[in-house]
Design a protein around this motif. Structure first.
Motif, PDB file in Angstrom:
ATOM      1  N   ILE A  19       0.842  -1.187   0.000  1.00  0.00           N
ATOM      2  CA  ILE A  19       0.000   0.000   0.000  1.00  0.00           C
ATOM      3  C   ILE A  19       0.884   1.245   0.000  1.00  0.00           C
ATOM      4  O   ILE A  19       2.057   1.191   0.372  1.00  0.00           O
ATOM      5  CB  ILE A  19      -0.950   0.037   1.216  1.00  0.00           C
ATOM      6  CG1 ILE A  19      -0.156   0.184   2.524  1.00  0.00           C
ATOM      7  CG2 ILE A  19      -1.821  -1.208   1.253  1.00  0.00           C
ATOM      8  CD1 ILE A  19      -1.035   0.429   3.748  1.00  0.00           C
ATOM      9  N   VAL A 114      -9.643   8.522   4.649  1.00  0.00           N
ATOM     10  CA  VAL A 114      -8.767   7.804   3.721  1.00  0.00           C
ATOM     11  C   VAL A 114      -7.390   7.734   4.367  1.00  0.00           C
ATOM     12  O   VAL A 114      -6.754   8.759   4.626  1.00  0.00           O
ATOM     13  CB  VAL A 114      -8.700   8.506   2.355  1.00  0.00           C
ATOM     14  CG1 VAL A 114      -7.690   7.801   1.459  1.00  0.00           C
ATOM     15  CG2 VAL A 114     -10.076   8.515   1.707  1.00  0.00           C
ATOM     16  N   ARG A 117      -3.573   4.169   0.171  1.00  0.00           N
ATOM     17  CA  ARG A 117      -4.133   3.746  -1.115  1.00  0.00           C
ATOM     18  C   ARG A 117      -3.428   2.489  -1.616  1.00  0.00           C
ATOM     19  O   ARG A 117      -2.256   2.259  -1.314  1.00  0.00           O
ATOM     20  CB  ARG A 117      -4.017   4.855  -2.164  1.00  0.00           C
ATOM     21  CG  ARG A 117      -4.861   6.090  -1.813  1.00  0.00           C
ATOM     22  CD  ARG A 117      -4.849   7.132  -2.914  1.00  0.00           C
ATOM     23  NE  ARG A 117      -5.624   8.296  -2.519  1.00  0.00           N
ATOM     24  CZ  ARG A 117      -6.944   8.404  -2.651  1.00  0.00           C
ATOM     25  NH1 ARG A 117      -7.629   7.404  -3.212  1.00  0.00           N
ATOM     26  NH2 ARG A 117      -7.587   9.492  -2.256  1.00  0.00           N
ATOM     27  N   GLY A 121      -4.557   3.133  -6.784  1.00  0.00           N
ATOM     28  CA  GLY A 121      -5.191   4.365  -6.347  1.00  0.00           C
ATOM     29  C   GLY A 121      -6.426   4.180  -5.494  1.00  0.00           C
ATOM     30  O   GLY A 121      -6.995   5.160  -4.991  1.00  0.00           O
ATOM     31  N   THR A 122      -6.891   2.954  -5.307  1.00  0.00           N
ATOM     32  CA  THR A 122      -8.080   2.694  -4.485  1.00  0.00           C
ATOM     33  C   THR A 122      -7.850   3.175  -3.053  1.00  0.00           C
ATOM     34  O   THR A 122      -6.830   2.854  -2.439  1.00  0.00           O
ATOM     35  CB  THR A 122      -8.414   1.191  -4.466  1.00  0.00           C
ATOM     36  OG1 THR A 122      -8.659   0.754  -5.798  1.00  0.00           O
ATOM     37  CG2 THR A 122      -9.630   0.912  -3.605  1.00  0.00           C
ATOM     38  N   ALA A 123      -8.813   3.924  -2.521  1.00  0.00           N
ATOM     39  CA  ALA A 123      -8.691   4.455  -1.165  1.00  0.00           C
ATOM     40  C   ALA A 123      -8.870   3.351  -0.129  1.00  0.00           C
ATOM     41  O   ALA A 123      -9.713   2.458  -0.285  1.00  0.00           O
ATOM     42  CB  ALA A 123      -9.728   5.543  -0.942  1.00  0.00           C
ATOM     43  N   LEU A 124      -8.056   3.415   0.933  1.00  0.00           N
ATOM     44  CA  LEU A 124      -8.146   2.471   2.046  1.00  0.00           C
ATOM     45  C   LEU A 124      -8.488   3.219   3.332  1.00  0.00           C
ATOM     46  O   LEU A 124      -8.040   4.341   3.552  1.00  0.00           O
ATOM     47  CB  LEU A 124      -6.801   1.747   2.238  1.00  0.00           C
ATOM     48  CG  LEU A 124      -6.333   0.844   1.096  1.00  0.00           C
ATOM     49  CD1 LEU A 124      -4.911   0.370   1.362  1.00  0.00           C
ATOM     50  CD2 LEU A 124      -7.279  -0.354   0.949  1.00  0.00           C
TER      51      LEU A 124
END
Length: 361
Positions: A19, A114, A117, A121-124
């Motif tokens: 990540i 957030v 990522r 680019g997916t937000a975590l």
């Protein structure tokens, strides 16, 4: 890039992936984790018992070293050894104004931010504010507490949940007094901490109850004077061990309706029972009006040990230094990030105490 255990969706297998962590922003700090405990609350987040925005990085019981701080951060700096506080109090809500910081209405609002990522680019999101199932994490500085001197960071990780919760359940939720008897239902990581805290509090008879007979040796090492395998006759057995009256107090650490009811029934008239375990909505406990009147027992929930972590950790550290508490003995399995799913399986099967993720370096 750092490695982390990511929950892609509720009730889905964890994925160990790289990540991207941002630099710490205003009021934030970056921490390199030394260790993270695998708690049943993480399992409750993963299976949907507790809500969490997904995808998320789970893990809330951890300790490490601050590697960088953002603007406007005071009280903590680069190189500091810290324990993660997954439920920091705001100091301003109704609960905080009453001194009940463990019930702070704003404690978990940051869990929806957030946090990091994925490579695409997916937000975590951080599961319980701090996202400890990762080699490094970025957290609000209010989520950091000084790690006690003399306690290895790997063991200090356990102070952030298991030890603090067990300590508080004994000291605050049931307010155990020297010489009193107590029954502890569930001998996992938190249950073992409750047993240690009861012994440190000077309890008389300490009865550990678990579904697995293999837990007896571990429970006795933590402070149990007696061990019982859970069954329908357990409340009667506990009354027999306590002069026919029942235990002065009971602490339930499994979050199951049957063990909550058994813990309550195991106490004397006027006894106190605290529920530490997190159960689902389907776990329903019933009582009839006459028994509530006759037994005059107290049944209460227990959140984060009903503790103020900043105030309690120095007290716990004194007991560790004196040898009355030993966080390390809660750990039965030291694992890597990849082995967290297996740790979940052990919890579901009722095997062992705490699993501890230990990070290299």
């Amino acid at each position: 890039m750092v490695r982390a255990a990511v929950l892609p969706a509720v009730d889905s297998p964890l994925e160990i992936v790289d990540i991207e962590l941002p630099a710490p922003g205003p009021g934030q700090a970056r921490v390199r984790l030394a260790a993270a405990g695998v708690c049943h609350s993480d399992l409750s987040l993963a299976n949907g018992t507790l809500r969490v925005p997904v995808p998320a990085v789970l893990g809330h019981e951890g300790a490490g070293t601050v590697t960088a701080v953002g603007r406007d951060v005071t009280g903590v700096g680069e190189g500091d050894r810290v324990v993660l506080n997954w439920a920091p109090s705001c100091g301003e809500c109704h609960a905080c104004s009453r001194g009940e910081v463990w019930l702070c209405s704003d404690a978990l609002t940051g869990a929806g931010r957030v946090h990091a990522r994925l490579a695409d680019g997916t937000a975590l999101h951080p599961g319980l504010n701090v996202a400890a199932f990762a080699e490094e994490t970025v957290v609000p500085a209010c989520c950091l507490l000084p790690a006690p001197a003399g306690v290895p960071l790997t063991e200090a990780a356990l102070l952030g949940c298991a030890v603090l919760t067990g300590w508080g359940a004994v000291r605050h939720a049931v307010a155990l007094r020297p010489g009193e008897s107590v029954a502890v239902f569930g001998a996992g990581g938190v249950g073992l901490s409750v047993l240690q805290a009861a012994r440190a509090a000077g309890a008389g008879r300490i009865v550990a109850v678990d579904v697995s007979p293999a837990k007896e040796e571990l429970a006795r090492a933590a402070g149990a004077t007696d061990f019982l395998c859970a069954r329908d006759t357990t409340p009667g057995e506990i009354r027999a061990l306590t002069g026919g009256r029942g235990a002065d107090a009971a602490v339930e650490c499994a979050g199951r309706a049957v063990s909550i009811r058994a813990a309550w029934e195991s106490t004397r008239r006027g006894g106190r029972t605290a529920v530490v375990g997190i159960g689902g909505k389907e776990e329903r406990v019933s009582f009839h009006a006459l028994e509530l009147f006759h037994w005059s027992r107290t049944l209460t929930g227990c959140v984060y040990g009903n503790c103020d972590p900043a105030r309690e950790l120095p007290l716990i550290a004194e007991h560790i230094a004196a040898g009355r508490l030993d966080p390390g003995m809660l750990v039965t399995d030291r694992v890597t990030l990849d082995a967290i799913p297996a740790a979940f399986d052990r919890m579901l099967a009722g095997r062992g105490g705490r699993s501890l993720v230990v990070f290299e370096g």
